[in-house]
Write an enzyme that holds these catalytic residues in place. Structure first.
Site, short mmCIF file in Angstrom:
data_model
loop_
_atom_site.label_atom_id
_atom_site.label_comp_id
_atom_site.label_asym_id
_atom_site.label_seq_id
_atom_site.Cartn_x
_atom_site.Cartn_y
_atom_site.Cartn_z
CB CYS A 53 45.61 62.64 100.70
SG CYS A 53 45.92 64.04 101.81
CB CYS A 56 46.89 61.17 105.25
SG CYS A 56 45.40 61.05 104.22
CB CYS A 102 42.08 64.41 102.46
SG CYS A 102 42.42 62.70 102.95
CB CYS A 105 44.47 63.81 106.93
SG CYS A 105 44.86 64.57 105.34
CB CYS A 126 39.27 72.59 90.08
SG CYS A 126 40.52 73.68 89.45
#
Length: 139
Positions: A53, A56, A102, A105, A126
């Site tokens: 991510c 984070c 995510c 976060c 995607c």
């Protein structure tokens, strides 16, 4: 951004996210925007490694699950662990899709589609390149 599960391990104020992310990252990660197809830096990335991510640093996808779907965004057939991502119903465009965030976060990553592509799972995650940081295996 609409609340997902509500509480995340990484919880920051909108002001903190704006300070830490570029305006482009903020627009996608925190406002559920979408980058233009065929423009993402990670679309053609082919080295072994992990995709984390961009907000984070949580590990989300492995290069071994990435495939060329021809859609203009990096595509994967599964996340590193089912609990690494959060899946939410998204009806913003008048159609029902499954948003991927995510789980650490709550940042928007993209969407998942159950459209086959002869992958082991039949799924196509995607993802927006700008939502991901690539960490090469050899570094």
């Amino acid at each position: 951004m609409d609340a997902g599960k509500g509480e995340y391990q990484i919880a920051k104020s909108d002001e903190e996210w704006r300070r830490e992310l570029t305006p482009e990252q903020y627009g996608v990660l925190r406002q559920a925007g979408t980058e233009q197809p065929w423009t993402g830096e990670l679309l053609d990335e082919s080295r072994a490694g992990v995709y984390a991510c961009a907000a984070c640093g949580a590990e989300l996808f492995r290069s071994g699950t990435k495939f060329d779907s021809g859609c203009g965004w990096p595509s994967f057939y599964e996340s590193v662990r089912p609990e690494a991502v959060e899946l939410l119903e998204d009806t913003r465009l008048g159609i029902t899709r499954t948003e991927v965030r995510c789980a650490n976060c709550g940042s928007h990553l993209g969407h998942v589609f159950p459209d086959g592509f002869r992958t082991p799972t039949g799924d196509r995650y995607c993802m927006n390149s700008i939502s991901l940081d690539f960490q090469p295996e050899d570094e």
